[in-house]
Design an enzyme around this catalytic site. Structure first.
Site, PDB file in Angstrom:
ATOM      1  N   TYR A 105       0.817  -1.210   0.000  1.00  0.00           N
ATOM      2  CA  TYR A 105       0.000   0.000   0.000  1.00  0.00           C
ATOM      3  C   TYR A 105       0.857   1.268   0.000  1.00  0.00           C
ATOM      4  CZ  TYR A 105      -4.691  -1.932   0.736  1.00  0.00           C
ATOM      5  OH  TYR A 105      -5.899  -2.551   0.577  1.00  0.00           O
TER       6      TYR A 105
ATOM      7  N   LYS B 126       3.065 -15.381   2.970  1.00  0.00           N
ATOM      8  CA  LYS B 126       3.270 -16.165   1.743  1.00  0.00           C
ATOM      9  C   LYS B 126       4.780 -16.409   1.653  1.00  0.00           C
ATOM     10  CE  LYS B 126       1.836 -17.944  -2.190  1.00  0.00           C
ATOM     11  NZ  LYS B 126       1.006 -19.165  -2.259  1.00  0.00           N
TER      12      LYS B 126
ATOM     13  N   ASP C 259      -3.001 -18.277   0.953  1.00  0.00           N
ATOM     14  CA  ASP C 259      -3.986 -18.988   0.125  1.00  0.00           C
ATOM     15  C   ASP C 259      -4.694 -20.067   0.948  1.00  0.00           C
ATOM     16  OD1 ASP C 259      -1.499 -20.232   0.225  1.00  0.00           O
ATOM     17  OD2 ASP C 259      -1.505 -20.908  -1.856  1.00  0.00           O
TER      18      ASP C 259
ATOM     19  N   ASP D  98      -6.411  -6.876   4.118  1.00  0.00           N
ATOM     20  CA  ASP D  98      -7.520  -6.231   3.404  1.00  0.00           C
ATOM     21  C   ASP D  98      -8.418  -7.302   2.789  1.00  0.00           C
ATOM     22  OD1 ASP D  98      -9.002  -4.122   2.145  1.00  0.00           O
ATOM     23  OD2 ASP D  98      -7.996  -4.650   0.274  1.00  0.00           O
TER      24      ASP D  98
ATOM     25  N   ASP E 285     -12.397  -8.823   4.203  1.00  0.00           N
ATOM     26  CA  ASP E 285     -13.613  -8.807   3.387  1.00  0.00           C
ATOM     27  C   ASP E 285     -14.166 -10.225   3.272  1.00  0.00           C
ATOM     28  OD1 ASP E 285     -13.627  -6.064   2.788  1.00  0.00           O
ATOM     29  OD2 ASP E 285     -14.238  -6.453   0.710  1.00  0.00           O
TER      30      ASP E 285
HETATM   31  C1  IPM Z   1     -10.426  -1.036   3.800  1.00  0.00           C
HETATM   32  C2  IPM Z   1     -10.658  -0.462   2.430  1.00  0.00           C
HETATM   33  C3  IPM Z   1      -9.491   0.450   2.063  1.00  0.00           C
HETATM   34  C4  IPM Z   1      -8.229  -0.415   2.040  1.00  0.00           C
HETATM   35  C5  IPM Z   1      -9.644   1.215   0.735  1.00  0.00           C
HETATM   36  C6  IPM Z   1     -10.914   2.042   0.702  1.00  0.00           C
HETATM   37  C7  IPM Z   1      -8.441   2.060   0.422  1.00  0.00           C
HETATM   38  O1  IPM Z   1     -10.850  -1.475   1.505  1.00  0.00           O
HETATM   39  O2  IPM Z   1     -10.321  -0.252   4.768  1.00  0.00           O
HETATM   40  O3  IPM Z   1     -10.360  -2.258   3.924  1.00  0.00           O
HETATM   41  O4  IPM Z   1      -7.937  -1.049   1.021  1.00  0.00           O
HETATM   42  O5  IPM Z   1      -7.536  -0.451   3.059  1.00  0.00           O
HETATM   43 MG    MG Z   2     -10.890  -3.430   2.318  1.00  0.00          MG
END
Ligand code: IPM
Ligand code: MG
Length: 354
Positions: free
Chosen positions: A142, A189, A221, A245, A249
């Site tokens: 990042y 990884k 993975d 990240d 999700d």
């Molecule tokens: C999160 C989001 C952010 C990230 C984006 C919006 C930059 O997906 O906080 O998980 O990738 O960190």
């Molecule tokens: Mg995110």
């Protein structure tokens, strides 16, 4: 207690969901005699529109001078569809994380009894899931050097980690795990990436400071698969920025709604509390977005920033109650869904009356 809170609603549904969290914080303030002061700042696409900068200096100053930051969401489709945009809303979020030194992002994933049937994963697998994913937030790909060459036809992003960056996040995760079931999974990884090998090497040193901890190392993975196949086997997970990240999700579907997950970003300066979902632009202004992730982020704020555990608990209980009574938004129920503001009002009222 005086609670000086910087409020950064951001983009899309951000302002609507933040309004509900404010109602809830005010309700707690009234109930427990805390003096709540909110100060608003711009971040993201709205900040670009207002100032040209997605994380303006005034917002940075506001965050530094506050006790906690309550944050909504960031992102606007007009930038998503324009890969050539010079300034992007997401840069505001990344600048905020970097400038406030928020190196640890704590994302709890717990299932709510009343929602178990909503999870796309089999009920027997998601019952009693209680995971905390600790994501490194200010390093890695990042923030590494990136660019283009070959007339723009070749692109690169650099994944870079230093030993001290790894040490502090792994140590924090070890301490966190020691206060829970003393189980830690370190995800990397290391079979491919040099940064991951440094993570593993450094982690192996750090975990020696915690002899009681049961530590597993897992490739990302494999972790992605196990999270769905056997989520109940995990307790605390620590990993680098990008893997965190993606895995958070993924983990969010276990609960049955991305709209439910809160997070705390902690580090060297003021901590930031935000839902893990995005700005959901399709729903902006429609009063339909789920405010629970933001309200639960406010609960984390009471716990982490103010050390007020009772207050946090009451918010969590009120959220659970709204789920049990099916007083929820349309992402959770098709039968008689409630609006964003109705859910916020219900939870604030429930807190006042409890
Ligand atoms: C999160 C989001 C952010 C990230 C984006 C919006 C930059 O997906 O906080 O998980 O990738 O960190
Ligand atoms: Mg995110």
């Amino acid at each position: 207690m005086n609670l000086n809170i910087a409020v950064l609603p951001g983009d899309g549904i951000g302002p609507e969901i933040i309004d509900q969290a404010k109602k809830v914080v005010n309700a707690i303030g009234n109930k427990f005699n805390h003096v709540v002061q909110f100060k608003h700042g711009f971040v993201g696409a709205v900040a670009i529109d207002e100032t040209g900068n997605p994380f303006p200096e005034e917002t940075f100053e506001l965050c530094k001078s506050s006790d906690a930051v309550l944050f909504g969401a960031i992102g606007d489709p007009k930038y998503d569809n324009d890969p050539k945009a010079k300034v992007r809303p997401e840069q505001g979020l990344l600048a905020m994380r970097k400038k406030l030194g928020l190196y640890a992002n704590v994302r709890p994933v717990t299932t709510f009894k009343s929602l178990i049937g909503k999870s796309p994963i089999r009920q027997d697998l998601v019952q009693n899931v209680d995971i905390v994913i600790i994501r490194e937030l200010t390093g890695g790909i990042y923030f590494g050097e990136r660019g283009r060459s070959d007339n723009g036809n070749t692109a690169f992003d650099t994944n870079l980690y230093t030993r001290p960056e790894i040490e502090r996040i792994v140590r924090l995760a070890c301490e966190y795990a020691m206060n829970r079931s003393k189980k830690l999974t370190i995800v990397d990884k290391a079979n491919v990436l040099e940064t991951s090998r440094l993570w593993r090497e450094t982690s192996q040193d750090i975990v020696k400071e915690f002899p009681e901890l049961k530590v597993d190392f897992m490739f990302v993975d494999n972790a992605a698969m196990q999270l769905i196949q056997a989520p109940g086997n995990f307790d605390v997970i620590v990993t680098e920025n990008m893997f965190g990240d993606i895995l958070t999700d993924e983990a969010s579907v276990i609960t049955g709604s991305l709209g439910l997950l809160p997070s705390a970003s902690i580090g060297q300066s003021t901590s930031v509390f935000e839902p893990i979902h995005g700005s959901y632009p399709q729903a902006a202004g429609k009063n339909i977005a789920n405010p629970l992730g933001t309200i639960l982020s406010a609960a984390m704020m009471f716990e982490y920033a103010f050390n007020l555990h009772k207050e946090a608990k009451i918010i969590q209980e009120a959220v659970e109650r709204s789920l049990e009574e099916n007083f929820v938004t349309e992402d959770i129920t098709q039968t008689n869904p409630k609006s964003t503001s109705d859910v916020g009002d219900w939870i604030a009222k429930h807190i006042m009356e409890s």
